[in-house]
Structure formats: C-alpha cells, structure tokens
Write an enzyme that holds these catalytic residues in place. Structure first.
Site, PDB file in Angstrom:
ATOM      1  N   CYS B  87       0.829  -1.199   0.000  1.00  0.00           N
ATOM      2  CA  CYS B  87       0.000   0.000   0.000  1.00  0.00           C
ATOM      3  C   CYS B  87       0.867   1.254   0.000  1.00  0.00           C
ATOM      4  O   CYS B  87       1.485   1.566  -1.004  1.00  0.00           O
ATOM      5  CB  CYS B  87      -0.986  -0.044   1.178  1.00  0.00           C
ATOM      6  SG  CYS B  87      -2.301   1.174   1.054  1.00  0.00           S
ATOM      7  N   HIS B 204      -3.536  -5.616   1.150  1.00  0.00           N
ATOM      8  CA  HIS B 204      -2.843  -5.790   2.430  1.00  0.00           C
ATOM      9  C   HIS B 204      -2.760  -7.266   2.816  1.00  0.00           C
ATOM     10  O   HIS B 204      -3.689  -7.780   3.444  1.00  0.00           O
ATOM     11  CB  HIS B 204      -3.596  -5.043   3.531  1.00  0.00           C
ATOM     12  CG  HIS B 204      -3.437  -3.553   3.482  1.00  0.00           C
ATOM     13  ND1 HIS B 204      -2.459  -2.888   4.173  1.00  0.00           N
ATOM     14  CD2 HIS B 204      -4.122  -2.605   2.804  1.00  0.00           C
ATOM     15  CE1 HIS B 204      -2.546  -1.580   3.943  1.00  0.00           C
ATOM     16  NE2 HIS B 204      -3.560  -1.386   3.103  1.00  0.00           N
ATOM     17  N   GLU B 206      -1.096  -8.530   5.167  1.00  0.00           N
ATOM     18  CA  GLU B 206      -1.065  -8.686   6.633  1.00  0.00           C
ATOM     19  C   GLU B 206      -2.473  -8.657   7.235  1.00  0.00           C
ATOM     20  O   GLU B 206      -2.671  -9.099   8.360  1.00  0.00           O
ATOM     21  CB  GLU B 206      -0.162  -7.620   7.270  1.00  0.00           C
ATOM     22  CG  GLU B 206      -0.786  -6.250   7.487  1.00  0.00           C
ATOM     23  CD  GLU B 206      -0.873  -5.402   6.212  1.00  0.00           C
ATOM     24  OE1 GLU B 206      -0.598  -5.920   5.120  1.00  0.00           O
ATOM     25  OE2 GLU B 206      -1.244  -4.210   6.334  1.00  0.00           O
TER      26      GLU B 206
END
Lengths: 733, 239
Positions: B87, B204, B206
């Site tokens: 990002c 993302h 994560e």
C-alpha cells in the site's frame, strides 16, 4: 480595555453569572478573566443546564474503574486490561464546515481516550442529516463522511460501526457524534488530576495558533442562516499527521511512568485543561505565557489561553522525567515545552513578563453554576399520539422504499471510505452484523462488540420511551453478535435548554436511559450533552445516541446478520404484536411522525436477549438480526440482501397486511439456523418463556413474504431488486 | 527463523500489523526499523508497511521516498535483498523509482476499503515463488491513491518482462472492469522490479493472514519469502 468596557453579555454570561463570579473571586474579574469565565461557563464546557439531570444516570458496575468526570469512562475486561470509551458531539462545527468539523471531532475524541492512557482501537460514528435529495444535506453528509475518513484513516484507527439517519428534523442542525474506544492496562491507566507542587506542566504536540477561538461558546449558540459563512473562523482545522504523532508519542511518554496527569486540549484550550486539572487535583498551577510555543506572532493573552488549536495535550510530569518526556516527543517530531508548574497554593496564576494577569481559584472557573431549568411537557405531545388513518399502499413498493431509506440502507458508501480493518482486529465488519466485532489478541479468544443507536423520531413522540428503546436496541444489537453489554456512553442532542419544552424532553429522555440501564444493569460511564441545536427551522429532533460496548467470551463463535445457507430455517423470536404507531413505515412511506411508541418490557427483553446470546455462543445460529425500523419484513429483506439469498416467509397474522409486514415492536429478532438445530433452539427459547415463530426457509433468488396464511404473497420480488434498493445510498452520496 | 525489518515512518499505521503477522503468526524475528535508520545490516527481508508516512499531504510517498532509510532500502535491494512494499510502501517504492509506474487518485476520487480478489501473474519473485500463475487470492485494499498508471510504452515493457505480479480479478479469476476497484490500468494490483526481489502491491496481505479476519491468503506471500530465504540460506551454506 477596562472592566467597564466588557459587558458580561459580550462573553455569553448573564448579569447573575457575573455576580456569581464576583462572589467567588471577592472582586471584579479582569477582562481577560471574564473571557475565560465566558468560555468555561458556556453550556459546552460547563454543563450548567444538564448537570443535575445527568446525576440520574447509574454508573455503578463491578467492572467500573473510572466513571464520568474524567476524559473517558473505563471498565475492566479482565486479564489486567480495561477498555476506555466516550462519545462526543461535533454538531455545530460540522454544520458550518462539514469536512473540518467532523475531522476535528474525530481528533478530539481520540485525545480523550489517549488521555486515559489507552491506545485507541476503534471509532464509531452516528450521523444525522436532512433529506439527502436536498443539495445542502447531501453536501453536509458527503463532507462529514470524508472528514471522518481523512482523520481516522491517517491516524490508523478503524471506524467500525455507525449510523446514518435522515429526517427533515435535522435539516438545519445535522448531528455528528463520534465515539472512540481504547485499550489500556490497569497499571497504565492515566488521569487528569494534577498533583505534586513543583512538578513541571508541559504543553505537548502542536503549537498554539489563533484557530478556533471561542469555539466552545459558538457551540453553545443557536445557528442562523449566516453561520456557514460567518462562523467558519470558529471551526478548527485538524492535522491528522500531527494527531498520529501525538498518539504514538503520548503512549510512549505515559510508559515512562513519569507522567503524573494528562488531559487533552479541546474546547477552551489551555484555560480548560489547566483549570480542570488543577481543580480535580485540589492544587494550584502557574503558567507563563512566554513559554507557550506560538504559531503566530503577537498573539494576545486571551487568544493564547482560549485557542482551540488541535493536536495539543497538557501533561504534569515529575521533575526528573521532564527531559525524557521531551525527548520522546522530539523523536516523533513534536514539541514538548514546560509552560509552568503545579503549585501548592489554591490559585491558577498566569504570568506575562513575570507579572500575574490571571489569578483565581481553579474551581471557580472549572465548576460552572448549576441550573434547574423550567420544564414543561410539549403542548402538542398528546395530540401526536393519536394515530391518523393510514391507507394501505402496495407492500412491494413500500418495502423497496423502506430498504432504500438511509436509516435502513446499507452504508457501504460510508464504510468503504473508512479504513475499518487497520489494527487487524475487525472480525465482523461494519454492516455485516448488528454490531461490529473486534478480536482482542491481548485476551484471546475474547472480543469486543460495538454499536450505536438512537431514534429521534421515537424520542420526539415519547422521549422517555424513545430513550429506553435506544438503550434496548443497542443491547439487542450486541446480543445478535453474541456479546454481553459492558457499559455505554451517550451523546444527548437537543435544542435550547432554556425552552421549557425542550428541557422537559431532555429530562424525560435521560430518565428513560437511566431506567433502562438500571433494568439491564448497564453502567453509563461518560458522555456528552449538546444543547442549542437550533436553526431557523426550530429545535433539532431530540436525539439521544447510545454507544454500547459489549464483550464476547469467544470471538470465533460470533454471528453476522446476512442469511448464510440455503434451506436454513427462518425464525422470529420475541412477542408478536407489532404496531404502526410511531413506526418508520408511517414516517417514511406516509410522511407522518405519529403515534405513541411501544415501551420496552425489560424483563421480557432480557430473556429474549439471553436466548439469542446463548444460541450464538453455542454456534447454533447462521444469522441473527433484530427487527427495528420497518419491522419484520425489512429485517428479513436485509438478511436476504446481505447474504445474497432469497427466502419464502409467512409472517404472523395481523389485522392488516402492512401491520404484519412493517409494524414495529421492541425485542423481536429474525434468526436463521439449520433444521437440525431447531429442536435444541426451541427448547432454549421455551426454557426462558420466549415466544418463537417459524417463518419459513432460505432459498431461491426471490424474496417472497406473506402476511397471513391465505397463500398469497404480499411481496414477491427478485433478489436483485431487493439488493439494488438496499444499496441505494451508493448512488446518492 | 528469518530476520525481517519493518520500516516505521512517523505515520505508518500498518507497521504493528505487519510485525504482528511476521512475529506472532509466522514466528519470525522482526526488527522495527526507524525512518532515520541508515543501515539494514543483519536483515533477511524488508517490509515497507501501509499508512501515511509523513502525512502524505503531498503526493503519497513523495516525501518518504527521500527519507534517510530509503537509501539503505535501495542498497539492500541492489544486492538482491527481498523488499515488499504494501500500500503506502508500494507508493513509496514507486516514488523512489525502485518500481516502474506511478499512482493516481482512485478513479472514484475516494478512499476505498474493501475485500478484493487478485490473480497471481508472476511467480518470479520471492513473495510469489510458492504460488502458481492464475491463483486467485482474497485480500483487502484500503487506499485513496491506488490507481496504478504507466504510460503505454512502459506498460508494454513491464508486461512483456512479466513484471506485473498481481491483477484485480473477480472470484473466478477473470480480470475485468467490474473487478477493478480503483481504475488501475489493466487491473494492475502489484508489480516487481526486473530482478524480481522488489515487489509492491496495493492489497494488504497482513490483513488477510488469519482465518478469523476473513482470509488467510495473504499469509502465502510471507510464507513464500520465508521459504525462498531458507532455500537461499541452505544453498549458501552448501556452497
């Protein structure tokens, strides 16, 4: 400038209040002191019209670590952890400058949570505007949503739940209420009580400028048509980057153990923070104006003392910690300046060039006089309880209209603008369930559930019952995701308390919240009152908003609101006597706020909630959703739209089809579950004497609803049409 | 166990999330690398996390690309160290010229946070080594400036060189307009440098590394680089 040239009225005080100031000081206040009183004794800072009424609210809970009176309430959640939360309004600034008003509202409530030593983990926002087909309301809504997003996204706090309601009653007075929730270890809990004479007082964060001067006073006035143009200068501009730095640096600084007290600088800036911290600690404080870092040159003392520049906090630190604390803020690129010290004497003293220009007891400023305003039941109240004749409209068209109404429609257009996943806690995302669910890796497998609810329409028709319904619905929403209420914070949005009808409505609403909380044993740990929400259209629709926090023992067993599996059974639980009185259907389809809202039977309510919660915790349910605006038909349609699954449903018979479909009653839920769980679930409901009706089954790509047993579908619509209506906001905002 | 560096700019806000996944979910060693750091000695891989770096009041990543730590990241990449920009990290790598192309504001001119599907286009990176071409992953996006752009000639070059790593697609893996959340040219969601060791992506991973959060697909990227690093370490020891 002499005292004689500054009339009390020019700072928003009455003659009587001026006499009270003289009595407390034993002398005339200086013009500068009078300005400070003017802001501190404004309704926004002083709560002078609401304080006595707020004492009705119950705060006791075995989990209570901090009740009202601090920057936020704090409740124990076990394992040495606690949750801090508070809701606040930013209505006036958002009406004038929607983007910046909302953004600074977010920044302010975050700092309140931070001031308790907690790391903020979630934001919740409750928004109300005039009808969105009107340009001004649409512009306000779009600006407010963008402002919340701009601030919350940058600082990395997910916005996970909220409301968006429209009504002509908010046309001139939009409501922007924002809540923040934080996590804190018991041993790291911070407070705002100044202590320790000789301890340095540090101003940290941004420098002080001329922005937002008199914002608190402005928030205590009614808005007129020129406000959007003229009051722009009273609205602060937020700097989310500085806000993010302030969060990280303050969390680090509090961990040093050298910080004695902390408070954010919000309304009335340095004046409010210094006087409240000293008053709470029963000590004095000395500030030296030359030590305050300024953004602009030649600021006057009153500008420095009343500036509402954002992203600042006031710290009292131990002398040996001052250098370490300053170096932490410096590492994050922020200033931390010693601007004075705690004193033993009972005075707040402000020095300029070594000479005192303010010298008064902190309590004199911090404790505004308390009033018992006149209260009178609104003359038209009983007349509005009479239900007018309501014609039956085409049920399918009514269903689509209700689904598309902002209060019901999916708020995708708002939630997609908010980062609702940062911090990797979000298990039930906004809109996916009746409440947001966050996991707590700190206390795995526990989780927190958050929701906010308010109903200005019900409250305007019966403030006592309307407020009780808001508390009941918040708890119902929590039950749907399997959570038990922990506590609540409220934001009470009303017109002028000097209007006896408004004040009566306010008192009734607070009494309703208090009684509901006592019945459900839920503490009110903090909140905010926003009066003077008045425009040329009159007072705002009276709107108490409840933000409730709940706890889940095991976050993995939580439940969403959308249908999940074809062939699941659809169940309605709770009593089945819906009514059109005060219903959203009568309001949104027939354009009338009429009828007396049904009250909540809290004994029955608690039993239904326990059944829903138990069933969720046992993993029996595929979906759970409470029936609110639009009744059972809308609840079923929402479940279908969210899950992308059709259904065939026969609702319990009623005198009229629209009553069966769209009639409302508290304590009702639409649940779905696999057939093999049905017997167990029936036994669970029977054990608590909770009525249960099998409505039908999930399946197909149409939604078919019948209102009786005459085998004719009152509504038979393709799912795509239902989904399109439910997503109507996406094409409006 | 590998040693990851997670770079922290003052307004990074996914740094803690990346540390959580690498350390707690995947059991790796993690060093938090401050933006003023000038050396990345001892690290096996570097992650530039999401957020707003220095506020991003200017073009996203424009200031961060000139931060002291970025010289170290560049040097680390030059000797083949794997670098993942997520990002804002992707935006920074573009602004630093370490990846080709640029970011525009989302076509909808709004921030967008939602779950998307992406299709794996290149496995020639440490982060996608163990995946297969055409594999569909589910991960969230959350950005206001994720509208990837490269002028025609550059786009052809990187497409021909296989430098597109991920494209937005529907659940069935079809790359089409409806599956494009931000207007990115040819649905590009992630790219790599010619050597393949520097990868940037808007989704993302994560936030999609634990099933309780709705998807575990993002974990595959981290597991891939861990396996790649282990293989490299073994071959170095063997040599």
């Amino acid at each position: 400038m002499t005292t004689a040239t500054l009339a009390p009225e020019s700072v928003g005080l009455t003659r009587e209040e001026y006499e009270e100031i003289r009595r407390r000081l034993g002398r005339d206040p200086s013009p500068l002191e009078l300005r400070m009183f003017g802001v501190m004794w404004s309704e926004h800072c002083g709560y002078k019209h609401s304080k006595l009424t707020l004492q009705l609210l119950p705060t006791d809970s075995p989990r209570l670590l901090q009740g009202p009176g601090e920057n936020a309430g704090v409740l124990d959640i076990g394992g040495g952890w606690a949750v801090a939360f508070k809701m606040e309004s930013h209505n006036h600034p958002s009406a004038v400058d929607p983007f910046n008003g909302a953004a600074t509202g977010v920044g302010g409530i975050i700092r309140d949570i931070l001031a308790m030593g907690a790391r903020p983990i979630a934001l919740v926002d409750s928004l109300r505007f005039g009808p969105l087909h009107e340009t001004r309301s649409r512009r306000q809504a779009a600006g407010v949503i963008a402002g919340i997003a701009a601030y919350g996204n940058c600082v990395g706090i997910p916005t996970v739940a909220g409301e968006l309601v429209t009504d002509p009653g908010y046309r001139g007075t939009p409501l922007v209420n924002v809540a923040c929730v934080g996590l804190v270890r018991h041993r790291e809990l911070a407070r705002s009580r100044a202590a320790g004479p000789g301890n340095p007082v540090m101003l940290v964060g941004a420098r002080t400028g001329r922005d937002g001067i008199g914002g608190a006073a402005f928030a205590s006035e009614e808005l007129d048509t020129a406000s959007e143009r003229e009051d722009r200068a009273s609205v602060q501009i937020g700097d989310p980057f500085a806000g993010k730095l302030l969060i990280e640096a303050t969390v680090d600084a509090l961990r040093t153990g050298g910080v004695v007290a902390v408070q954010d600088l919000g309304a009335a800036g340095l004046t409010c923070a210094s006087s409240e911290m000293a008053a709470r600690g029963g000590v004095g404080m000395r500030l030296e104006l030359e030590l305050v870092p300024l953004r602009e040159e030649e600021m006057r003392p009153d500008e420095i003392l009343l500036s509402e520049s954002q992203e600042r906090m006031l710290l009292v630190v131990m002398p040996e910690a001052a250098e370490r604390v300053a170096s932490i803020y410096c590492r994050w690129g922020l200033r931390a300046d010693v601007v004075g010290e705690v004193t033993g004497g009972p005075l707040l003293t402000v020095l300029r060039a070594g000479a005192p220009i303010v010298s008064l007891p902190p309590y004199a400023l911090a404790e505004a006089p308390v009033y018992r305003p006149a209260a009178r039941e609104p003359e038209t109240l009983h007349a509005r309880w009479a239900m007018p004749e309501v014609s039956q409209t085409d049920p399918a068209q009514a269903l689509l209209a209700l689904l598309a109404a902002p209060a019901v429609a999916v708020k995708r257009v708002a939630f997609e603008q908010y980062d609702h996943m940062v911090q990797v806690r979000t298990v039930v995302a906004p809109g996916a369930g009746d409440a947001a669910v966050l996991r707590l890796p700190e206390l795995s497998p526990k989780g927190l559930a958050l929701v906010c609810d308010g109903d200005g329409r019900l409250t305007s028709l019966d403030p006592y019952r309307g407020a009780r319904r808001a508390v009941a619905e918040a708890a119902a929403n929590l039950a749907c995701v399997g959570a038990t209420p922990l506590g609540l914070t409220d934001c009470l949005n009303f017109g002028s308390p000097e209007n006896p009808e408004v004040f009566w409505t306010f008192r009734q609403a607070v009494t309703g919240i208090a009684d509901a909380c006592r019945a459900m044993k839920i503490p009110v740990v903090g909140g905010n009152v926003s009066f003077y929400n008045e425009s040329p259209d009159g007072p705002v629709l009276p709107t108490p908003v409840i933000t409730m926090v709940g706890v889940l023992e095991d976050v993995s067993s939580t439940c969403g609101a959308g249908f999940r599996r074809a062939d699941d059974m659809i169940i309605l639980i709770g009593k089945t006597d819906p009514d059109l009185a005060a219903s959203f259907y009568v309001s949104a389809v027939h354009g009338m706020h009429a009828g007396r809202p049904a009250d909540v039977d809290f004994d029955a309510h608690q039993r239904v909630l326990a059944v829903v919660r138990d069933a969720v915790a046992r993993g029996w349910l595929s979906s759970a959703h409470d029936c609110s605006e639009g009744g059972a038909a809308i609840a079923v349609a929402e479940c279908a739209a969210l899950g992308g699954l059709g259904a065939e449903v026969i609702l319990p018979a009623a005198p009229r089809a629209d009553i069966a479909l769209f009639g409302e009653a508290p304590s009702r839920f639409v649940l779905s579950l696999p057939e093999h769980r049905l017997r167990d679930f029936q036994a669970l409901a029977a054990a608590r004497s909770v009525p249960l009706t099998i409505l039908g089954r999930i399946g197909g790509d149409r939604l078919r609803l019948a209102a009786s047993t005459d085998h004719r579908w009152a509504i038979d619509l393709p799912l795509a049409e239902i989904a399109a209506a439910y997503d109507a906001l996406s094409s409006i905002l | 166990m590998m040693r990851f560096g997670v770079v922290i700019f003052p307004a990074s806000n996914c740094d803690r999330d990346c540390v959580h996944v690498l350390r707690t979910v995947l059991g790796q060693e993690v060093e938090e690398v401050w933006h003023e750091e000038q050396s990345l000695d001892g690290l096996d891989a570097v992650v530039l996390p999401g957020g707003f770096a220095y506020g991003d009041y200017l073009r996203a990543g424009a200031v961060a690309a000139r931060a002291p730590v970025m010289a170290a990241v560049r040097a680390f990449a030059q000797v083949g160290g794997p670098v993942l920009g997520i990002c804002n990290g992707f935006q920074i790598l573009l602004e630093a010229g370490m990846l080709p192309g640029a970011m525009l504001r989302n076509a909808v001119l709004r921030f967008r946070c939602t779950m998307v599907h992406v299709r794996v286009e290149s496995t020639q990176t440490p982060f996608t080594r163990t995946l297969r071409e055409g594999q569909v992953l589910q991960m969230p996006i959350a950005h206001g400036e994720g509208n990837y752009f490269a002028p025609g000639s550059l786009l052809s070059t990187i497409e021909e060189a296989g430098q597109i790593v991920l494209r937005y697609c529907d659940a069935g893996g079809r790359v089409n307009h409806g599956a494009n959340p931000n207007g990115s040219v040819r649905n590009v969601a992630g790219v790599r440098n010619p050597a393949g060791n520097v990868v940037g992506l808007m989704p993302h991973p994560e936030r999609a590394s634990e099933d309780v959060l709705g998807s575990g697909d993002g974990r595959l990227l981290f597991e891939s680089v861990i396996m790649w690093l282990e293989t490299r370490k073994r071959s170095l020891v063997g040599a």
